[in-house]
Design a protein around this motif. Structure first.
Motif, short mmCIF file in Angstrom:
data_model
loop_
_atom_site.label_atom_id
_atom_site.label_comp_id
_atom_site.label_asym_id
_atom_site.label_seq_id
_atom_site.Cartn_x
_atom_site.Cartn_y
_atom_site.Cartn_z
N LEU A 11 18.36 70.29 83.85
CA LEU A 11 18.60 70.82 82.51
C LEU A 11 18.49 69.70 81.46
CD1 LEU A 11 19.40 73.40 80.89
CD2 LEU A 11 21.78 72.63 81.05
N TYR A 12 17.67 69.94 80.44
CA TYR A 12 17.37 68.90 79.44
C TYR A 12 17.64 69.42 78.03
CZ TYR A 12 15.04 66.64 83.32
OH TYR A 12 14.79 66.06 84.53
N TYR A 13 18.08 68.48 77.18
CA TYR A 13 18.20 68.76 75.75
C TYR A 13 16.85 68.52 75.11
CZ TYR A 13 19.88 68.72 70.96
OH TYR A 13 20.09 69.02 69.64
N VAL A 14 16.30 69.54 74.44
CA VAL A 14 14.98 69.37 73.81
C VAL A 14 15.01 69.71 72.31
CG1 VAL A 14 13.60 69.66 75.91
CG2 VAL A 14 14.27 71.70 74.60
N GLY A 15 16.22 69.83 71.75
CA GLY A 15 16.35 70.16 70.33
C GLY A 15 16.22 68.93 69.46
N GLY A 16 16.68 69.06 68.22
CA GLY A 16 16.57 67.93 67.30
C GLY A 16 17.55 68.06 66.15
N SER A 17 17.72 66.96 65.41
CA SER A 17 18.63 66.94 64.27
C SER A 17 17.86 66.70 62.99
CB SER A 17 19.68 65.83 64.45
OG SER A 17 20.63 66.22 65.41
N ASP A 18 18.27 67.39 61.95
CA ASP A 18 17.65 67.23 60.63
C ASP A 18 18.66 66.54 59.71
OD1 ASP A 18 16.34 67.40 58.24
OD2 ASP A 18 16.51 69.58 58.04
N ARG A 19 18.29 65.39 59.18
CA ARG A 19 19.19 64.68 58.27
C ARG A 19 18.71 64.73 56.82
NH1 ARG A 19 22.80 61.55 61.11
NH2 ARG A 19 22.37 61.41 63.34
N THR A 20 17.70 65.56 56.57
CA THR A 20 17.19 65.63 55.20
C THR A 20 17.72 66.87 54.48
OG1 THR A 20 15.26 66.93 55.84
CG2 THR A 20 15.01 64.54 55.89
N LEU A 21 18.30 67.77 55.24
CA LEU A 21 18.77 69.04 54.68
C LEU A 21 19.98 68.80 53.79
CD1 LEU A 21 18.39 72.19 55.13
CD2 LEU A 21 20.24 72.01 56.80
N SER A 22 19.98 69.37 52.57
CA SER A 22 21.18 69.20 51.76
C SER A 22 22.18 70.34 51.99
CB SER A 22 20.84 69.05 50.28
OG SER A 22 20.19 70.20 49.83
N ARG A 23 21.66 71.55 52.13
CA ARG A 23 22.58 72.69 52.34
C ARG A 23 22.09 73.58 53.46
NH1 ARG A 23 26.40 73.98 48.19
NH2 ARG A 23 26.38 72.34 46.63
N PHE A 24 22.90 73.76 54.49
CA PHE A 24 22.59 74.67 55.58
C PHE A 24 22.67 76.10 55.05
CE2 PHE A 24 24.00 77.19 59.32
CZ PHE A 24 22.88 77.00 60.11
N GLU A 25 21.73 76.93 55.43
CA GLU A 25 21.60 78.30 54.90
C GLU A 25 21.47 78.29 53.38
OE1 GLU A 25 24.64 80.95 56.41
OE2 GLU A 25 23.92 80.75 58.47
N ASN A 26 21.00 77.15 52.85
CA ASN A 26 20.85 76.98 51.41
C ASN A 26 22.17 77.18 50.67
OD1 ASN A 26 19.22 76.18 49.36
ND2 ASN A 26 18.17 78.14 49.08
N LEU A 27 23.26 76.93 51.36
CA LEU A 27 24.59 77.20 50.80
C LEU A 27 25.63 76.15 51.15
CD1 LEU A 27 26.16 79.35 49.21
CD2 LEU A 27 26.48 80.63 51.32
N TYR A 28 25.72 75.76 52.40
CA TYR A 28 26.80 74.87 52.84
C TYR A 28 26.34 73.42 52.90
CZ TYR A 28 28.23 79.49 54.30
OH TYR A 28 28.52 80.83 54.30
N PRO A 29 26.98 72.54 52.14
CA PRO A 29 26.56 71.13 52.18
C PRO A 29 26.69 70.56 53.59
CG PRO A 29 28.22 71.50 50.47
CD PRO A 29 28.14 72.76 51.27
N VAL A 30 25.68 69.81 54.00
CA VAL A 30 25.74 69.16 55.33
C VAL A 30 25.41 67.68 55.17
CG1 VAL A 30 25.50 71.06 56.97
CG2 VAL A 30 23.48 70.25 55.81
N PRO A 31 26.37 66.91 54.63
CA PRO A 31 26.09 65.49 54.37
C PRO A 31 25.78 64.71 55.64
CG PRO A 31 28.43 66.00 54.05
CD PRO A 31 27.72 67.30 54.20
N ARG A 32 26.22 65.22 56.77
CA ARG A 32 25.92 64.54 58.04
C ARG A 32 24.82 65.24 58.82
NH1 ARG A 32 29.94 61.14 60.54
NH2 ARG A 32 31.31 60.32 58.94
#
Ligand code: FMN
Ligand code: FE2
Ligand code: FE2
Length: 400
Positions: A11-32
């Motif tokens: 079993l492998y992790y094949v996802g990724g992280s986005d650090r450029t997004l300012s708001r998740f769902e264009n609503l919630y700030p995601v500074p991290r």
């Protein structure tokens, strides 16, 4: 580039992280940032669990190719059709045209609404169905309205791995570590709380239904669609989900939300907070104009005694406070003892308007009398706020 991590044998992790997004769902700030998890199982058949958001699609496709190492992809299990996990399905199907998409009938229907194609290779599954992939057997669990109608969880019986869709997720990118026990996560659940109450929180009843089903499973590892994987101490998180889904406070304490234009209501909040602290209870003060709404909502759910202090604004409630109340109502905020303080220079109205709104929520009990301030805090209001603070503190302490 590829960046994959082995979770357990096959079993492998094949996802990724986005650090450029300012708001998740264009609503919630995601500074991290934000993590979009996807998992690939190499068995006699190869199985991919969900895709990812468009922003990390290139990395994701390279990750899959790297882990497959020339093998084909047999199954794509779709647990949830929201685009943060499904946006890359079309590109995936173009890369692996023989893959069979395994999903609930509702999800398969939604897929046709999202994408301009009809996929012929599908397998509709429902709760109780199983899919044997070789050594592993996947069973499916319905999780309707956690937090979309088509959601499924799946459970790998061989390893005790629960793929829990958005449940047990959190805001925040993965910092290299993918396991919760490798980080401080688990000591501070503030981002998981903010994620839960803003995104899943309205559906407490549905969360409880699926928690009941999960309790019957021999779970060893939980793989959510956002944030770290749980392989140790999952009980801590599970306990929080139990409290949160019942709409019960997590901590006994007061949370003072103030809406102030020129600062006098803010002074009242500070005074009230001092009185509560002086009488030995936990208190937190939040400016509704300064703190993000998603954080205000999460803190309201965290504490047992909310206090709403608001200036009157055009015969109404100061707008950010009105917005907070509207969002709390939409998330079925309930089971709290609350107090109200209003301010106005010619016709204070905010207090009665707030009480009207809150009285429409379930099991809300007002504590103490409403305090009315005319422009600025004078001796009489100082006294009233001190009394109210003592009363709130006593109530908090009485049941702790
Ligand atoms: C745009 C605006 C509208 C207001 N509308 C009302 C009102 O309808 N009734 C009232 O009593 N005061 C009204 N006020 C006055 C404030 O509620 C009042 O000055 C209050 O003391 C402000 O508290 P603060 O110092 O915490 O901002 C209004 C103020 C502004 C700026
Ligand atoms: Fe979602
Ligand atoms: Fe999600």
């Amino acid at each position: 580039m590829h960046n994959t991590i082995q979770i357990s044998e096959g079993l492998y992790y094949v996802g990724g992280s986005d650090r450029t997004l300012s708001r998740f769902e264009n609503l919630y700030p995601v500074p991290r940032g934000m993590a979009y998890n996807s998992y690939l199982l190499l068995d006699e058949k190869t199985v991919l669990f969900d895709t990812v958001d468009e922003t990390v699609a290139d990395l994701f496709l390279e990750n899959i190719a790297h882990v497959l190492g020339g093998r084909t992809l047999d199954y794509l299990v779709v647990h949830h059709m929201e685009p943060d996990h499904s946006a890359t399905i079309l590109r995936l199907l173009q890369s692996y045209p023989t893959v069979t998409v395994v999903a609930s009938a509702k999800a398969l229907q939604m897929m046709e609404n999202f994408f301009p194609f009809t996929n012929e290779r599908t397998l509709a599954v429902k709760e109780g169905d199983v899919l044997k992939t070789g050594e592993h057997t996947l069973s499916f669990i319905g999780a309707p309205m956690v937090h979309w109608p088509e959601v499924l969880f799946s459970f790998d019986e061989k390893t005790g791995t629960l793929f829990s869709a958005d449940a047990f997720g959190t805001f925040g990118a993965l910092d290299g570590h993918i396991f919760a026990d490798e980080t401080q996560y688990g000591c501070d659940f503030s981002e998981a709380r903010r994620y839960y109450f803003n995104i899943v929180g309205k559906y407490g009843v549905q969360v409880r239904n699926v928690l009941k089903k999960a309790a019957a499973l021999p779970i060893e590892t939980v793989c959510p669609l956002h944030g770290p994987i749980w392989r140790k101490n999952f009980g801590t998180f599970l306990k929080l989900y139990d409290v949160w889904s019942k709409y019960e406070p997590e901590e006994r304490g007061a949370v003072l939300f103030y809406g102030s234009i020129h600062g006098h209501t803010a002074e009242a909040a500070q005074l009230l907070a001092s009185a509560i602290a002086e009488h030995g209870a936990r208190v937190e003060v939040l400016d509704v104009s300064a703190v993000d709404l998603s954080e205000l909502v999460a803190e309201a759910f965290r504490f047992s005694h909310p206090v709403f202090l608001s200036a009157t604004y055009n015969l109404g409630i100061f707008l950010p406070m009105e917005q907070l109340l509207s969002d709390l109502g939409a998330h079925l905020y309930q089971n709290r003892k609350y107090a109200v303080v209003e301010n106005g220079s010619w016709s204070p109205q905010a207090g009665s308007l707030i009480e009207n709104i809150v009285s429409g929520w379930k099991n809300m009990e007002r504590i103490g009398e409403r305090v009315t301030i005319l422009s600025s805090v004078k001796e009489a209001q100082t006294e009233a706020l001190r009394k109210l603070g003592e009363r709130i503190a006593e109530d908090i302490r009485s049941e702790s």
